[in-house]
Motif scaffolding. Sequence first.
Motif: not given
Length: 246
Positions: A128-135, A165-168, A181-183, A187-191
Amino acid sequence: MEILSALFKPVLDFALPPRCPICGIMVDADNRFCLSCWEGLDFLTAPWCATCGRPFAYDHGSDAQCAPCMKKPPDHNGVRAVVAYDDKSSLLAMRLKYGGRLGFAELIAGHMARFLDEVGPDSVIIPVPLHRWRLWSRGFNQSVLIGRALSKRSGIAIETGLLSRKNATPPLRSMSAKQRNKIVKNAFVLSSEVDDRLVGKTVILVDDVYTTGSTANACARKLRAAGADRVLVFCWARVLTEYDRS
Ligand SMILES: [Zn+2]
Ligand SMILES: [Zn+2]
């Protein structure tokens, strides 16, 4: 001083005797639980819900579903959690998450190995990916550490660049299932590199903790849209209420 201690930490860790990853008392070998913590962990095994893997207190037959799945089945194809989420198991998850201890990831992957019978060698591990800011702020993704350890142990390929993850998202800990669920819904995108690489495959979606399933469901919807045949969630700990064990 803080920089100095950070620099010397790996050396100190190496020199120190092995300790239980949960309570910290000395043990025989690295990354082993002491007897008391081992006995205190609630290892999850069958019988469980055929759809989501929620453990049952009694065997209701191999096709039996839990009530939440009868109402609304998840978008993934089941959760394989090593232990139930509680004070003890959450400590290990926190230590991996905030300490980045590779040994803990290896320990978790070692326990996940008992679920590998259910997947073929052409499966693919996707953490499960993390958003890049959190990473950037944390420096690592704990699910990637577990996924890599599982890949090394099983020989199953790992892909860390196909799902992102496109949304932090804000910390989900105190939110209800509905809010979560709403949030995480979008939040996720495929390359674009995903192409047909997941077509017909079983994806092992690796996470540290499974709470309401919002994150896993959002990831699973994307992975199945990319052609994945099955998305099985492997995690260290699963949050279960009293109701689940009845
Ligand atoms: Zn212990
Ligand atoms: Zn279920």
